[in-house]
Design a protein around this motif. Sequence first.
Motif, mmCIF file in Angstrom:
data_model
loop_
_atom_site.group_PDB
_atom_site.id
_atom_site.type_symbol
_atom_site.label_atom_id
_atom_site.label_comp_id
_atom_site.label_asym_id
_atom_site.label_seq_id
_atom_site.Cartn_x
_atom_site.Cartn_y
_atom_site.Cartn_z
ATOM 1 N N ASP A 47 39.649 40.023 29.737
ATOM 2 C CA ASP A 47 40.534 40.526 30.781
ATOM 3 C C ASP A 47 39.741 41.250 31.860
ATOM 4 O O ASP A 47 38.618 41.725 31.638
ATOM 5 N N ARG A 48 40.345 41.339 33.048
ATOM 6 C CA ARG A 48 39.695 41.984 34.200
ATOM 7 C C ARG A 48 40.190 43.419 34.331
ATOM 8 O O ARG A 48 41.401 43.659 34.386
ATOM 9 N N PRO A 49 39.293 44.400 34.383
ATOM 10 C CA PRO A 49 39.717 45.798 34.516
ATOM 11 C C PRO A 49 40.145 46.119 35.949
ATOM 12 O O PRO A 49 39.553 45.635 36.916
ATOM 13 N N LEU A 50 41.195 46.930 36.088
ATOM 14 C CA LEU A 50 41.622 47.418 37.391
ATOM 15 C C LEU A 50 40.993 48.782 37.665
ATOM 16 O O LEU A 50 40.368 49.383 36.781
ATOM 17 N N ALA A 51 41.198 49.266 38.898
ATOM 18 C CA ALA A 51 40.596 50.545 39.286
ATOM 19 C C ALA A 51 41.090 51.684 38.406
ATOM 20 O O ALA A 51 40.345 52.618 38.100
ATOM 21 N N GLY A 52 42.347 51.639 37.972
ATOM 22 C CA GLY A 52 42.899 52.712 37.152
ATOM 23 C C GLY A 52 42.540 52.615 35.685
ATOM 24 O O GLY A 52 42.942 53.462 34.890
ATOM 25 N N ASP A 54 43.379 49.967 33.707
ATOM 26 C CA ASP A 54 44.200 48.960 33.032
ATOM 27 C C ASP A 54 43.501 47.608 33.044
ATOM 28 O O ASP A 54 42.668 47.324 33.912
ATOM 29 N N LEU A 55 43.858 46.791 32.071
ATOM 30 C CA LEU A 55 43.292 45.446 31.970
ATOM 31 C C LEU A 55 44.359 44.412 32.301
ATOM 32 O O LEU A 55 45.511 44.532 31.863
ATOM 33 N N VAL A 56 43.982 43.407 33.072
ATOM 34 C CA VAL A 56 44.886 42.300 33.404
ATOM 35 C C VAL A 56 44.150 40.995 33.161
ATOM 36 O O VAL A 56 42.914 40.956 33.188
#
Length: 327
Positions: A47-52, A54-56
């Motif tokens: 998954d790709r991590p977001l700035a906050g 979270d993983l998407v």
Amino acid sequence: MSTLALKGPYWVTVRQYRRTLWLAVAAVAVSLAVIGGLRIWDAQTPDRPLAGGDLVPADENRGYEMLRLAVESGSAYLLLVPLLVGVFVAGPLVAREFESGTYKLSLTQSVSPAAWLRAKLVSTTAVAFLTLLALMGVFRIGWSRVSGSYYLTWADRGPYEATGIVLFAYVLAAVAVGALVGQLIRRTLVAMAATGLVMGLVLLVMGSYRWSFLSVKTITAPAGPTLWTPEDGLVMDSGLLTASGARFDQFICWEEAARTPGTDVTEGLWGKVEAQCQARHGATTQYVDYHPESHFWPTQLIESGILLALAAVAAYAAFRVLRARHR
């Protein structure tokens, strides 16, 4: 799949429709293979991590997209289970017996008409419940990964039924309706079509009115940025309120903006005219009517209760018809 523990008409019913049982087992096996395989494919791409933090799912994760599509399609297929059960009961299980006259053989084996019908309905219900439970378990394997994505929220048609208990109530209603229709019509294909129509209407009506069972919650805020619902709510209505608390018909301002020259070519003019209209009418507050996620189980229970009442009435009528024709 042994039938040694079954006796009398129950054993006969299972033996008579053992191919249908194997089809149910095959459906579960294929579903598990598809969802399990897609989960494995999805796991190959991190998954790709977001700035906050979270993983998407990563954009290049085709496994996730295929899994999401399979779960979305699977939830729709689960809605067909009650239809298929009802059609099977009305046609092959009941109407065909009367149409061909083979039911007379069963009634000569020291089996009462009520016991004969009861064995068929109980056997079918048990198999349908086990199959549905297995399919819902497979659905959960995929749902745990893709829930909350587009068209896959708790209130969407398909996931709502597949993640609760209401599908079991639909199956009971389908069995009872199928038994009644099969006896009334006694023609296999016609009985199957009629039961499919009835249960299709039940699914349609209940799906259309289920969110009217409970009162909505309402939140308000000053007019401006979009007002988002808390608790992953299902939005039922939104709009503007006047200073008196009355709901304002926004079509008034849309019409005014549409009549104003230049709004179709001048950027930002439509919004400016609409905002001036709203201010002139005192519409300075926005509202949203919604169902919170906490309404999921109460709605499931109310809908299931309605369906169980339908099942009870249809089952009672089916046995009354049988008794009247075979005294």
